[in-house]
Design a protein around this motif. Structure first.
Motif, PDB file in Angstrom:
ATOM      1  N   ASP A  68       0.865  -1.176   0.000  1.00  0.00           N
ATOM      2  CA  ASP A  68       0.000   0.000   0.000  1.00  0.00           C
ATOM      3  C   ASP A  68       0.905   1.231   0.000  1.00  0.00           C
ATOM      4  O   ASP A  68       1.939   1.232   0.676  1.00  0.00           O
ATOM      5  CB  ASP A  68      -0.926   0.011   1.221  1.00  0.00           C
ATOM      6  N   GLY A  70       1.228   5.798  -0.500  1.00  0.00           N
ATOM      7  CA  GLY A  70       0.522   7.077  -0.459  1.00  0.00           C
ATOM      8  C   GLY A  70       1.491   8.246  -0.430  1.00  0.00           C
ATOM      9  O   GLY A  70       2.697   8.073  -0.215  1.00  0.00           O
ATOM     10  N   ALA A  85      -5.532   7.759  -2.906  1.00  0.00           N
ATOM     11  CA  ALA A  85      -6.235   7.399  -4.152  1.00  0.00           C
ATOM     12  C   ALA A  85      -7.548   8.160  -4.289  1.00  0.00           C
ATOM     13  O   ALA A  85      -8.009   8.411  -5.408  1.00  0.00           O
ATOM     14  CB  ALA A  85      -6.483   5.896  -4.186  1.00  0.00           C
ATOM     15  N   ASP A 151       2.444  12.126  -9.684  1.00  0.00           N
ATOM     16  CA  ASP A 151       3.782  12.249 -10.300  1.00  0.00           C
ATOM     17  C   ASP A 151       4.065  13.614 -10.929  1.00  0.00           C
ATOM     18  O   ASP A 151       5.190  14.121 -10.793  1.00  0.00           O
ATOM     19  CB  ASP A 151       3.994  11.155 -11.355  1.00  0.00           C
ATOM     20  N   ARG A 177       8.352   2.545  -3.982  1.00  0.00           N
ATOM     21  CA  ARG A 177       8.040   1.131  -4.220  1.00  0.00           C
ATOM     22  C   ARG A 177       9.329   0.333  -4.458  1.00  0.00           C
ATOM     23  O   ARG A 177       9.484  -0.784  -3.976  1.00  0.00           O
ATOM     24  CB  ARG A 177       7.131   0.988  -5.452  1.00  0.00           C
TER      25      ARG A 177
END
Ligand code: IMP
Length: 194
Positions: A68, A70, A85, A151, A177
């Motif tokens: 997950d 954020g 999200a 982004d 990530r």
């Protein structure tokens, strides 16, 4: 070794397959015929990652992991965080989310933010968490066409371009990530040896 990645997002699965040794086969939820949406009801990234990993463990009894991520904005006390999200509201998109960030940041001079990923792995009876953080600053215009989500407004520390301008090759080397995945892969390699 077979490992379930508790996601329906094929893009994430393909990205991870490129990073793990070929002796480990990564299967998505779709690959194991799980078509349910696992509800992300946690109040933190950690809780959500654990919820998804536990769902697979209890339903299928398989070794698995889930992630997950954020955006955490310093002057908004870490918001939108776990709600990244859907920050602009239910059914809203990335553009709405960005507009909401700009609205909340109005009049604030501190533009520091970070992306954070938490991976929860569930092997046997053990849950373990792995974290990846990339720090940076937010801008008040959108730059670049690559990537997704926030982004176009996020410039990582040490760079002069947004994630959307830097493109996938650079982003996948330095992203939250990527960092969390590297920590997780170290654990996988240990497991393979034991
Ligand atoms: P997820 O947990 O990877 O699905 O990420 C949740 C939300 O966080 C996404 O829908 C995006 O809004 C935001 N997010 C996570 N990672 C990124 C990223 O690398 N770039 C931009 N936005 C991201």
């Amino acid at each position: 070794m077979k490992l379930i990645f508790a996601t329906h997002n094929q893009h994430k699965v393909e990205e991870l397959k490129k990073l793990v040794p070929t002796s480990i086969s990564i299967l998505s939820l779709t690959d194991i015929n799980c078509h349910e949406d696992i509800e992300e009801t946690g109040a933190t990234l950690e809780e959500n990652a654990e919820i998804k990993a536990n769902f697979i463990k209890y339903k299928y009894g398989l070794n698995c992991f889930a992630d997950d991520s954020g955006l955490e904005i310093e002057s908004l006390n870490g918001a939108p965080g776990v709600y990244s999200a859907r920050y602009g509201g239910e059914g809203k998109n990335s553009e709405d989310n960005i507009q909401k960030v700009w609205k909340e940041l109005k009049g604030k001079s501190n533009t520091k933010a970070q992306f954070r990923t938490v991976i929860a792995s569930s092997f046997g009876n053990k849950i373990k968490l792995f974290e990846g953080i990339v720090k940076g600053n937010l801008i008040f215009d959108k730059r670049g066409k690559g990537g997704f989500g926030y982004d176009p407004i996020f410039i990582p520390e040490g760079f002069a371009k947004t994630f959307a301008e830097l493109g996938d090759v650079v982003k996948n080397r330095i992203s939250h990530r990527a960092i969390a995945t590297q920590h997780f892969l170290k654990e996988l390699n240990q497991l393979k040896k034991s």
